[in-house]
Design a protein around this motif. Structure first.
Motif, PDB file in Angstrom:
ATOM      1  N   ALA A  20     -20.880  20.554  20.471  1.00 30.65           N
ATOM      2  CA  ALA A  20     -21.231  19.936  21.771  1.00 30.65           C
ATOM      3  C   ALA A  20     -22.059  19.680  21.486  1.00 30.65           C
ATOM      4  O   ALA A  20     -23.430  20.337  21.989  1.00 30.65           O
ATOM      5  CB  ALA A  20     -21.380  20.532  22.901  1.00 30.65           C
ATOM      6  N   LYS A  21     -23.162  18.344  21.697  1.00 27.72           N
ATOM      7  CA  LYS A  21     -24.161  17.628  21.587  1.00 27.72           C
ATOM      8  C   LYS A  21     -25.288  17.694  22.377  1.00 27.72           C
ATOM      9  O   LYS A  21     -26.001  18.409  22.287  1.00 27.72           O
ATOM     10  CB  LYS A  21     -23.862  15.774  21.548  1.00 27.72           C
ATOM     11  N   ASN A  22     -25.026  17.740  23.929  1.00 24.12           N
ATOM     12  CA  ASN A  22     -25.650  18.243  25.106  1.00 24.12           C
ATOM     13  C   ASN A  22     -25.776  20.350  24.823  1.00 24.12           C
ATOM     14  O   ASN A  22     -26.853  20.400  25.698  1.00 24.12           O
ATOM     15  CB  ASN A  22     -25.199  17.817  26.444  1.00 24.12           C
ATOM     16  N   ALA A  23     -25.044  20.955  23.826  1.00 24.77           N
ATOM     17  CA  ALA A  23     -25.632  21.824  23.960  1.00 24.77           C
ATOM     18  C   ALA A  23     -26.343  22.281  22.965  1.00 24.77           C
ATOM     19  O   ALA A  23     -27.488  23.104  23.168  1.00 24.77           O
ATOM     20  CB  ALA A  23     -24.310  23.421  23.782  1.00 24.77           C
ATOM     21  N   LYS A 118     -32.766   5.063  35.301  1.00 27.45           N
ATOM     22  CA  LYS A 118     -34.493   5.824  35.703  1.00 27.45           C
ATOM     23  C   LYS A 118     -34.735   6.799  35.043  1.00 27.45           C
ATOM     24  O   LYS A 118     -35.488   6.698  34.041  1.00 27.45           O
ATOM     25  CB  LYS A 118     -34.833   5.962  36.870  1.00 27.45           C
ATOM     26  N   ARG A 119     -33.737   7.964  34.903  1.00 27.39           N
ATOM     27  CA  ARG A 119     -33.739   9.083  34.640  1.00 27.39           C
ATOM     28  C   ARG A 119     -35.623  10.263  35.120  1.00 27.39           C
ATOM     29  O   ARG A 119     -36.204  10.230  34.309  1.00 27.39           O
ATOM     30  CB  ARG A 119     -33.848   9.412  33.085  1.00 27.39           C
ATOM     31  N   PRO A 120     -36.077  10.439  35.879  1.00 28.08           N
ATOM     32  CA  PRO A 120     -37.363  10.752  36.757  1.00 28.08           C
ATOM     33  C   PRO A 120     -36.722  12.460  36.493  1.00 28.08           C
ATOM     34  O   PRO A 120     -35.540  12.380  35.670  1.00 28.08           O
ATOM     35  CB  PRO A 120     -36.646  10.254  38.121  1.00 28.08           C
ATOM     36  N   ILE A 121     -37.663  12.897  36.486  1.00 29.28           N
ATOM     37  CA  ILE A 121     -37.832  14.526  36.453  1.00 29.28           C
ATOM     38  C   ILE A 121     -38.258  14.832  37.647  1.00 29.28           C
ATOM     39  O   ILE A 121     -38.944  16.123  37.366  1.00 29.28           O
ATOM     40  CB  ILE A 121     -38.828  14.316  35.251  1.00 29.28           C
ATOM     41  N   ASP A 122     -38.286  14.513  39.027  1.00 32.87           N
ATOM     42  CA  ASP A 122     -39.544  14.920  39.383  1.00 32.87           C
ATOM     43  C   ASP A 122     -38.624  16.310  39.967  1.00 32.87           C
ATOM     44  O   ASP A 122     -39.349  17.142  40.330  1.00 32.87           O
ATOM     45  CB  ASP A 122     -39.627  14.058  41.291  1.00 32.87           C
ATOM     46  N   ILE A 123     -37.160  16.788  39.133  1.00 32.32           N
ATOM     47  CA  ILE A 123     -36.455  17.915  40.395  1.00 32.32           C
ATOM     48  C   ILE A 123     -37.094  19.408  38.799  1.00 32.32           C
ATOM     49  O   ILE A 123     -37.547  20.147  39.257  1.00 32.32           O
ATOM     50  CB  ILE A 123     -35.519  17.900  39.787  1.00 32.32           C
ATOM     51  N   HIS A 124     -37.036  18.847  37.969  1.00 32.84           N
ATOM     52  CA  HIS A 124     -37.516  18.947  36.767  1.00 32.84           C
ATOM     53  C   HIS A 124     -39.412  20.306  37.109  1.00 32.84           C
ATOM     54  O   HIS A 124     -39.716  21.447  37.180  1.00 32.84           O
ATOM     55  CB  HIS A 124     -38.386  19.051  35.728  1.00 32.84           C
ATOM     56  N   PRO A 159     -28.457  19.579  41.553  1.00 36.84           N
ATOM     57  CA  PRO A 159     -27.994  20.557  40.207  1.00 36.84           C
ATOM     58  C   PRO A 159     -28.073  19.367  39.037  1.00 36.84           C
ATOM     59  O   PRO A 159     -27.308  19.701  38.530  1.00 36.84           O
ATOM     60  CB  PRO A 159     -26.536  21.019  40.556  1.00 36.84           C
ATOM     61  N   SER A 160     -29.578  19.526  38.986  1.00 38.94           N
ATOM     62  CA  SER A 160     -29.789  18.832  38.046  1.00 38.94           C
ATOM     63  C   SER A 160     -29.450  19.533  36.263  1.00 38.94           C
ATOM     64  O   SER A 160     -30.394  20.780  36.615  1.00 38.94           O
ATOM     65  CB  SER A 160     -31.326  17.898  37.606  1.00 38.94           C
ATOM     66  N   VAL A 161     -28.954  18.792  34.816  1.00 38.45           N
ATOM     67  CA  VAL A 161     -28.769  19.825  33.879  1.00 38.45           C
ATOM     68  C   VAL A 161     -29.517  20.052  33.361  1.00 38.45           C
ATOM     69  O   VAL A 161     -30.683  20.873  32.930  1.00 38.45           O
ATOM     70  CB  VAL A 161     -27.500  19.221  33.376  1.00 38.45           C
ATOM     71  N   GLY A 162     -30.782  18.805  33.094  1.00 39.23           N
ATOM     72  CA  GLY A 162     -32.422  19.088  32.492  1.00 39.23           C
ATOM     73  C   GLY A 162     -32.880  19.841  33.361  1.00 39.23           C
ATOM     74  O   GLY A 162     -33.356  21.102  32.701  1.00 39.23           O
ATOM     75  N   ALA A 163     -33.061  20.048  34.441  1.00 40.50           N
ATOM     76  CA  ALA A 163     -33.584  20.653  34.920  1.00 40.50           C
ATOM     77  C   ALA A 163     -33.667  22.537  35.058  1.00 40.50           C
ATOM     78  O   ALA A 163     -34.926  23.051  34.630  1.00 40.50           O
ATOM     79  CB  ALA A 163     -34.015  20.000  36.847  1.00 40.50           C
ATOM     80  N   THR A 303     -19.324  12.549  34.540  1.00 42.59           N
ATOM     81  CA  THR A 303     -20.115  11.053  34.762  1.00 42.59           C
ATOM     82  C   THR A 303     -20.157  10.586  32.939  1.00 42.59           C
ATOM     83  O   THR A 303     -19.517   9.245  32.422  1.00 42.59           O
ATOM     84  CB  THR A 303     -21.134  10.758  34.990  1.00 42.59           C
ATOM     85  N   ASP A 304     -20.043  11.693  32.518  1.00 46.74           N
ATOM     86  CA  ASP A 304     -19.882  11.088  31.298  1.00 46.74           C
ATOM     87  C   ASP A 304     -18.711  10.324  30.047  1.00 46.74           C
ATOM     88  O   ASP A 304     -18.833  10.305  29.184  1.00 46.74           O
ATOM     89  CB  ASP A 304     -20.679  11.894  29.882  1.00 46.74           C
ATOM     90  N   LEU A 305     -17.528  10.818  31.107  1.00 43.69           N
ATOM     91  CA  LEU A 305     -16.519  10.443  30.828  1.00 43.69           C
ATOM     92  C   LEU A 305     -15.859   9.070  31.897  1.00 43.69           C
ATOM     93  O   LEU A 305     -15.023   9.062  31.111  1.00 43.69           O
ATOM     94  CB  LEU A 305     -14.998  11.329  30.427  1.00 43.69           C
ATOM     95  N   THR A 325     -21.292   8.262  41.184  1.00 45.91           N
ATOM     96  CA  THR A 325     -22.191   9.390  42.205  1.00 45.91           C
ATOM     97  C   THR A 325     -23.718   9.539  41.275  1.00 45.91           C
ATOM     98  O   THR A 325     -24.479   9.841  42.030  1.00 45.91           O
ATOM     99  CB  THR A 325     -20.918  10.722  42.747  1.00 45.91           C
ATOM    100  N   VAL A 326     -23.121  10.036  39.664  1.00 46.23           N
ATOM    101  CA  VAL A 326     -24.259  10.510  39.279  1.00 46.23           C
ATOM    102  C   VAL A 326     -25.764   9.757  38.659  1.00 46.23           C
ATOM    103  O   VAL A 326     -26.933  10.019  38.859  1.00 46.23           O
ATOM    104  CB  VAL A 326     -24.277  11.223  37.984  1.00 46.23           C
ATOM    105  N   PHE A 327     -24.874   8.627  38.252  1.00 45.50           N
ATOM    106  CA  PHE A 327     -26.348   7.782  37.638  1.00 45.50           C
ATOM    107  C   PHE A 327     -26.016   6.194  38.294  1.00 45.50           C
ATOM    108  O   PHE A 327     -25.366   5.744  38.658  1.00 45.50           O
ATOM    109  CB  PHE A 327     -26.485   7.523  35.754  1.00 45.50           C
ATOM    110  N   LEU A 369     -24.226   4.558  24.968  1.00 45.90           N
ATOM    111  CA  LEU A 369     -23.526   5.913  24.092  1.00 45.90           C
ATOM    112  C   LEU A 369     -22.117   5.926  24.901  1.00 45.90           C
ATOM    113  O   LEU A 369     -21.210   5.873  24.034  1.00 45.90           O
ATOM    114  CB  LEU A 369     -24.718   6.780  24.611  1.00 45.90           C
ATOM    115  N   ARG A 370     -22.174   5.902  26.133  1.00 48.22           N
ATOM    116  CA  ARG A 370     -20.842   6.707  26.460  1.00 48.22           C
ATOM    117  C   ARG A 370     -19.953   5.231  26.529  1.00 48.22           C
ATOM    118  O   ARG A 370     -18.011   4.936  26.658  1.00 48.22           O
ATOM    119  CB  ARG A 370     -20.024   6.996  27.749  1.00 48.22           C
ATOM    120  N   GLY A 371     -20.635   3.704  27.450  1.00 50.87           N
ATOM    121  CA  GLY A 371     -20.326   2.379  26.942  1.00 50.87           C
ATOM    122  C   GLY A 371     -19.314   2.639  25.988  1.00 50.87           C
ATOM    123  O   GLY A 371     -18.143   1.320  25.938  1.00 50.87           O
TER     124      GLY A 371
END
Ligand code: EPZ
Length: 416
Positions: A20-23, A118-124, A159-163, A303-305, A325-327, A369-371
């Motif tokens: 998995a790329k995101n792992a 936008k992909r902000p990082i405020d939650i991080h 529940p941000s994955v990256g954060a 969302t990636d699918l 609902t995610v992006f 990527l997914r598009g």
């Protein structure tokens, strides 16, 4: 580079799903916390993975690829992650947590947004501040000071994955401190990162649930690790099989990671058999539309699918409403699909799709990527030759995408 796809073939055969790329991406960042040798086995050469290893090498880590494994060792010789690669690669933000955990200071470039929002990082930043980490911002750089860092209870506003991953790594080497992350992301890739950290002697508990507890340790040791299969790549191939018709077998994947998709595919008319580490899909009839599709954080529909699923709805019988609902900008592929005869109307985070009996071949350009992966699926069912340009987007997150589809009977060639 572009793909030339000639649609109309059914798909038959077997694929083994890559790691998995995101792992892998956060796991590569986590190796910054360990100076001993970390071996990540069977590493697929996603462009994002190559970029991440390039960043680590520039920071001073020793990187090598041997017999399909990625070997990372040594210590970084700088905590300033300021280079071109970090502007294009969102995932470099994970380095913040791992560098701060071990070195207590860091300078990073503010990560760019990208094609899906936008992909902000405020939650991080909010979570890391709760651990006593101080930030100052100047000309697109983030100066981080973790000299007075401590364990704490951190509740994420979303529940941000990256954060979740950043705060997990930032807490890993806070020796004797306890950090609790509440309302955290529950994706399988979060569980993998925790499993990787624990394989190096870390103490991370509860990953996969809504609360994770991290007991800080003094030091991490060497490890050898193999990641789970990529559930998004697997889902993309399943949707390809459903759309083209035929019978495909995908192994190296836990079907539990894809239950919402499997329900949608069965409701569309596909036969799907599930085993502990593989999925068999068979379909020989026209797909029925899924009336309502809503993307959610795990364990909901990912969302990636959403883009591959959007494409599947364009040729299904009926009407489908897709709510992202995610992006905030993940329907860019719709305008390319309309060039192929798809009937899609988009308003903000909703797309309405009226299924057509078939798509027309066309010259299209990957928006993200997914598009991009979705456009390949559209080309596989459009009778005639389609050209799909700017495929570097796809190669960021799919390894051997054209070779894999060709091995199942698709007619697809990569050309300059
Ligand atoms: C990860 O991105 C994945 N990337 C994405 O995969 C995936 O779509 C996403 O999680 C959701 O599952 C990697 O793992 C490398 P988030 P991430 O933080 O961590 C907002 C792909 O196609 N947000 O859960 O960036 C954010 O803008 C990629 O493989 C804030 O507002 O996802 C988005 O709307 C695309 N503030 C939502 O939350 C923050 O501080 C989800 O973002 C962080 C996020």
């Amino acid at each position: 580079m572009k793909y030339i796809v000639s649609g109309g073939n059914k798909l038959f055969g077997k694929l083994t799903i890559d790691s998995a790329k995101n792992a892998i991406l956060p796991i590569i960042a986590a190796t910054i916390m360990c100076d001993e040798e970390c071996v990540i086995k069977d590493i697929p050469l996603y462009l994002d993975v190559m970029e991440m290893t390039l960043i680590l090498e520039k920071l001073g880590k020793k990187i090598s690829f041997k017999n399909g494994n990625l070997i990372i060792s040594g210590a970084i010789n700088t905590t300033s992650v300021i280079m071109a690669e970090t502007k294009t690669l969102r995932s470099s933000i994970f380095m913040m947590g791992s560098i701060l955990s071990k070195y207590r200071k860091a300078i990073l470039t503010y990560p760019g947004g990208c094609d899906i929002g936008k992909r902000p990082i405020d939650i991080h930043l909010a979570g890391l501040k709760k651990l006593g980490i101080k930030f100052t911002f100047a000309n697109d750089l983030i100066y981080c000071d973790a000299s007075k860092v401590f364990g704490n209870v951190v509740e994420l506003s979303y529940p941000s994955v990256g954060a979740t991953e950043n705060i997990m790594m930032a807490s890993t080497l806070l020796d004797g401190e306890i950090t609790v992350i509440k309302n955290c992301a529950r994706e399988p890739e979060i569980v993998e990162l925790a499993r990787f950290i624990n394989s190096m002697g870390g103490k991370v508990f509860g990953a996969g649930y809504e609360t994770i507890v991290i007991y800080g340790v003094k030091k991490l040791h060497k490890t050898e690790f193999k990641c789970i299969g990529d559930r998004i790549a697997c889902g993309t191939y399943l949707i390809a099989g459903a759309m083209c018709g035929g019978r495909i077998e995908l192994d190296g994947i836990d079907p539990n990671f894809l239950l919402p998709l499997i329900v949608f595919l069965r409701n569309s008319g596909c036969n799907i058999d599930l085993f502990s580490d593989r999925i068999i899909l068979e379909n020989f009839s026209r797909l029925k539309s899924i009336e309502k599709i809503e993307t959610e954080t795990y364990p909901g529909f990912p969302t990636d699918l959403q883009s591959p699923m959007l494409v599947m709805q364009t040729i299904s019988k009926g009407i489908s409403i897709i709510h992202e609902t995610v992006f905030e900008a993940r329907f860019k592929v719709a305008s390319e699909l309309q060039k192929m005869g798809a009937k899609i109307s988009v308003s903000e985070r909703y797309a309405t799709v009226v299924g057509v009996s078939k798509l027309k071949p066309a010259q299209v350009v990957c928006p993200d990527l997914r598009g991009g992966a979705g456009l390949v699926l559209a080309g596989l069912v459009a009778h005639g030759k389609s050209e799909i340009d700017e495929i570097f987007h796809i190669e960021r997150g799919y390894y051997n995408f054209d070779k894999n589809l060709k091995s199942l009977g698709a007619i697809i060639d990569k050309v300059d």
